[in-house]
Design a protein around this motif. Structure first.
Motif, PDB file in Angstrom:
ATOM      1  N   ARG A  26       0.895  -1.221  -0.011  1.00  0.00           N
ATOM      2  CA  ARG A  26       0.056  -0.044  -0.147  1.00  0.00           C
ATOM      3  C   ARG A  26       0.925   1.165  -0.209  1.00  0.00           C
ATOM      4  O   ARG A  26       0.650   2.216  -0.932  1.00  0.00           O
ATOM      5  CB  ARG A  26      -0.880   0.051   1.123  1.00  0.00           C
ATOM      6  CG  ARG A  26      -1.911  -1.130   1.103  1.00  0.00           C
ATOM      7  CD  ARG A  26      -2.818  -1.165   2.336  1.00  0.00           C
ATOM      8  NE  ARG A  26      -3.749   0.219   2.305  1.00  0.00           N
ATOM      9  CZ  ARG A  26      -4.560   0.421   3.148  1.00  0.00           C
ATOM     10  NH1 ARG A  26      -4.927  -0.534   4.227  1.00  0.00           N
ATOM     11  NH2 ARG A  26      -5.381   1.509   2.925  1.00  0.00           N
ATOM     12  N   LEU A  30       1.062   3.958  -3.037  1.00  0.00           N
ATOM     13  CA  LEU A  30       0.968   5.464  -2.804  1.00  0.00           C
ATOM     14  C   LEU A  30       2.170   6.223  -3.174  1.00  0.00           C
ATOM     15  O   LEU A  30       1.839   7.389  -3.879  1.00  0.00           O
ATOM     16  CB  LEU A  30       0.758   5.711  -1.426  1.00  0.00           C
ATOM     17  CG  LEU A  30       0.442   6.954  -1.004  1.00  0.00           C
ATOM     18  CD1 LEU A  30      -0.623   7.963  -1.699  1.00  0.00           C
ATOM     19  CD2 LEU A  30       0.201   7.443   0.684  1.00  0.00           C
ATOM     20  N   ARG A 127     -12.480   8.406   1.603  1.00  0.00           N
ATOM     21  CA  ARG A 127     -11.346   7.785   1.957  1.00  0.00           C
ATOM     22  C   ARG A 127     -10.131   8.686   1.410  1.00  0.00           C
ATOM     23  O   ARG A 127      -9.145   8.768   1.883  1.00  0.00           O
ATOM     24  CB  ARG A 127     -11.071   6.213   1.457  1.00  0.00           C
ATOM     25  CG  ARG A 127     -11.157   6.007  -0.079  1.00  0.00           C
ATOM     26  CD  ARG A 127     -10.995   4.455  -0.287  1.00  0.00           C
ATOM     27  NE  ARG A 127     -10.025   3.966   0.487  1.00  0.00           N
ATOM     28  CZ  ARG A 127      -8.841   3.646   0.085  1.00  0.00           C
ATOM     29  NH1 ARG A 127      -8.132   4.339  -0.838  1.00  0.00           N
ATOM     30  NH2 ARG A 127      -8.244   2.912   0.667  1.00  0.00           N
ATOM     31  N   ASN A 128     -10.442   9.288   0.215  1.00  0.00           N
ATOM     32  CA  ASN A 128      -9.163  10.289  -0.156  1.00  0.00           C
ATOM     33  C   ASN A 128      -9.290  11.365   0.347  1.00  0.00           C
ATOM     34  O   ASN A 128      -8.192  12.016   0.791  1.00  0.00           O
ATOM     35  CB  ASN A 128      -9.515  10.273  -1.641  1.00  0.00           C
ATOM     36  CG  ASN A 128      -9.014   9.140  -2.581  1.00  0.00           C
ATOM     37  OD1 ASN A 128      -7.861   8.921  -2.629  1.00  0.00           O
ATOM     38  ND2 ASN A 128     -10.076   8.470  -3.205  1.00  0.00           N
ATOM     39  N   ARG A 131      -7.376  10.806   3.601  1.00  0.00           N
ATOM     40  CA  ARG A 131      -5.920  11.103   3.249  1.00  0.00           C
ATOM     41  C   ARG A 131      -5.105  11.924   3.632  1.00  0.00           C
ATOM     42  O   ARG A 131      -4.107  12.353   4.153  1.00  0.00           O
ATOM     43  CB  ARG A 131      -5.516  10.162   2.006  1.00  0.00           C
ATOM     44  CG  ARG A 131      -4.210   9.935   1.742  1.00  0.00           C
ATOM     45  CD  ARG A 131      -3.869   9.684   0.465  1.00  0.00           C
ATOM     46  NE  ARG A 131      -4.282   8.417   0.026  1.00  0.00           N
ATOM     47  CZ  ARG A 131      -5.331   8.338  -0.929  1.00  0.00           C
ATOM     48  NH1 ARG A 131      -5.953   9.284  -1.605  1.00  0.00           N
ATOM     49  NH2 ARG A 131      -5.814   6.943  -1.253  1.00  0.00           N
ATOM     50  N   ASP A 132      -5.690  13.111   3.157  1.00  0.00           N
ATOM     51  CA  ASP A 132      -5.253  14.443   3.109  1.00  0.00           C
ATOM     52  C   ASP A 132      -5.156  14.787   4.875  1.00  0.00           C
ATOM     53  O   ASP A 132      -4.147  15.295   5.561  1.00  0.00           O
ATOM     54  CB  ASP A 132      -6.007  15.549   2.579  1.00  0.00           C
ATOM     55  CG  ASP A 132      -6.009  15.359   1.179  1.00  0.00           C
ATOM     56  OD1 ASP A 132      -5.182  14.578   0.600  1.00  0.00           O
ATOM     57  OD2 ASP A 132      -6.705  16.069   0.585  1.00  0.00           O
ATOM     58  N   GLU A 134      -5.172  12.594   7.097  1.00  0.00           N
ATOM     59  CA  GLU A 134      -3.940  11.792   7.898  1.00  0.00           C
ATOM     60  C   GLU A 134      -2.549  11.861   7.583  1.00  0.00           C
ATOM     61  O   GLU A 134      -1.927  11.791   8.579  1.00  0.00           O
ATOM     62  CB  GLU A 134      -4.495  10.141   7.486  1.00  0.00           C
ATOM     63  CG  GLU A 134      -5.756   9.625   7.865  1.00  0.00           C
ATOM     64  CD  GLU A 134      -5.848   8.380   7.162  1.00  0.00           C
ATOM     65  OE1 GLU A 134      -5.361   7.492   7.286  1.00  0.00           O
ATOM     66  OE2 GLU A 134      -6.889   8.288   6.133  1.00  0.00           O
ATOM     67  N   ILE A 135      -2.223  12.351   6.520  1.00  0.00           N
ATOM     68  CA  ILE A 135      -0.909  12.454   6.153  1.00  0.00           C
ATOM     69  C   ILE A 135      -0.339  13.777   5.538  1.00  0.00           C
ATOM     70  O   ILE A 135       0.483  14.342   6.227  1.00  0.00           O
ATOM     71  CB  ILE A 135      -0.623  11.241   4.892  1.00  0.00           C
ATOM     72  CG1 ILE A 135      -1.036   9.722   5.274  1.00  0.00           C
ATOM     73  CG2 ILE A 135       0.800  11.290   4.615  1.00  0.00           C
ATOM     74  CD1 ILE A 135      -0.783   8.767   4.325  1.00  0.00           C
ATOM     75  N   ARG A 181      -6.627   1.885   7.463  1.00  0.00           N
ATOM     76  CA  ARG A 181      -6.344   3.140   7.730  1.00  0.00           C
ATOM     77  C   ARG A 181      -7.724   3.720   8.037  1.00  0.00           C
ATOM     78  O   ARG A 181      -8.844   3.371   7.902  1.00  0.00           O
ATOM     79  CB  ARG A 181      -5.541   3.890   6.796  1.00  0.00           C
ATOM     80  CG  ARG A 181      -6.283   4.389   5.399  1.00  0.00           C
ATOM     81  CD  ARG A 181      -5.523   5.055   4.665  1.00  0.00           C
ATOM     82  NE  ARG A 181      -5.989   5.291   3.493  1.00  0.00           N
ATOM     83  CZ  ARG A 181      -6.804   6.343   3.185  1.00  0.00           C
ATOM     84  NH1 ARG A 181      -7.129   7.195   4.157  1.00  0.00           N
ATOM     85  NH2 ARG A 181      -7.300   6.555   1.960  1.00  0.00           N
ATOM     86  N   GLY A 183      -9.233   6.230   6.794  1.00  0.00           N
ATOM     87  CA  GLY A 183     -10.157   6.418   5.736  1.00  0.00           C
ATOM     88  C   GLY A 183     -10.919   5.274   5.475  1.00  0.00           C
ATOM     89  O   GLY A 183     -11.990   5.237   5.149  1.00  0.00           O
TER      90      GLY A 183
END
Length: 302
Positions: A26, A30, A127-128, A131-132, A134-135, A181, A183
């Motif tokens: 994964r 990414l 989920r996308n 992601r912002d 989260e990371i 995760r 998301g």
């Protein structure tokens, strides 16, 4: 290996074995996606600058007067294109039949809905966006704090807070058995390995009946049309073959009922195996015929 095996029950009652993607695959997917996006945006930015420079030179404009306006216009266009590319890259590809971006396809993984249904736009968007959170937002924050530190500015505890934020989300997949995760939890998805089985193995008829004639029980000859056979693909065919080989009556009845609901048939009870054998044989024949013309249907979502 067995710790990553999961069983998915589709809305039609079909049982599909899945292998969860590793955390390393994964992360690799990414990283590949980030490289592709960054390279594409950089190339676009350079092309835009060359185009506007050529337009200004061809128009004979004074560079001192027009360069600032051109630079601002290029910056605005770059921001809009960057926003569209960042979200469009993931949304368009993950909502497609493969359920995966280019990076995920290269490492052999894809997204799937944990409930067995089709991926919805809401799930992919959720989920996308997460992601912002989260990371990427904490990463940007850490870079800004680092920049302030280089300039001699004191950020206090801000760097530690942002670092803790990032660390919590990075470690989140290590504290649940499905390596989800945040998301994935919100969107109801998981990331699984794409089946690597060759089509010849998927369409193997060994151990499964190939009866296209009349049923020994009722005498009915089952013949399915293009509309009925177009519902399922190679993955469902493989699952049906395994069920016929195992021959468990309860499983055959459940799948028989699910397929009948899906294709709009009502043949009655007591002849489930003959029905499924005929459906298997004719679906297999159709998929093989389409293969000869370069057409493949991986699953019911394709």
């Amino acid at each position: 290996m067995t710790g990553r095996v999961r069983t998915l029950i589709t809305p039609e009652g079909l049982t599909l074995p899945l292998m969860l993607a590793t955390r390393a695959s994964r992360a690799g997917g990414l990283i590949i996606d980030m490289i592709v996006i960054a390279a594409g945006l950089f190339a676009f930015d350079q092309i835009m600058r060359l185009v506007f420079q050529g337009v200004m030179d061809g128009a004979g404009s004074d560079p001192a007067q027009s360069s600032r306006a051109a630079a601002e216009f290029v910056a605005v266009v770059s921001v809009l294109v960057g926003f569209a590319t960042w979200y469009g890259y993931f949304l368009v590809q993950e909502l497609g039949p493969r359920g995966a971006t280019l990076g995920k396809r290269l490492v052999g993984i894809r997204i799937a809905a944990r409930g067995g249904g089709r991926l919805t736009p809401e799930a992919v968007i959720a989920r996308n966006l997460l992601r912002d959170v989260e990371i990427f937002y904490p990463l940007i924050g850490l870079l800004m704090v680092l920049g302030q530190s280089v300039q001699g500015e004191d950020s206090g505890m801000l760097g530690w807070v942002i670092g803790g934020w990032l660390l919590v989300f990075l470690l989140f997949p290590f504290f649940n058995r499905d390596a989800l995760r945040a998301g994935d939890v919100i969107a109801g998805t998981w990331v699984v390995e794409r089946p690597g089985t060759r089509l010849a193995a998927v369409l193997s008829a060994q151990g499964a009946a190939m009866a296209e004639g009349a049923s020994d029980v009722t005498g009915v000859r089952y013949a399915f049309g293009e509309a009925e056979l177009s519902v399922y693909g190679e993955r469902e065919l493989q699952t049906l073959e395994r069920l016929l080989r195992d021959g468990q009556p309860d499983a055959l009845k459940a799948v028989h009922a699910a397929i009948c609901r899906k294709i709009g048939w009502d043949p009655g009870a007591g002849d489930e195996r003959a029905f499924l054998e005929a459906f298997y044989a004719q679906l297999r024949k159709r998929l093989e015929a389409n293969m000869r013309f370069g057409k493949r249907k991986a699953d019911k979502f394709s």
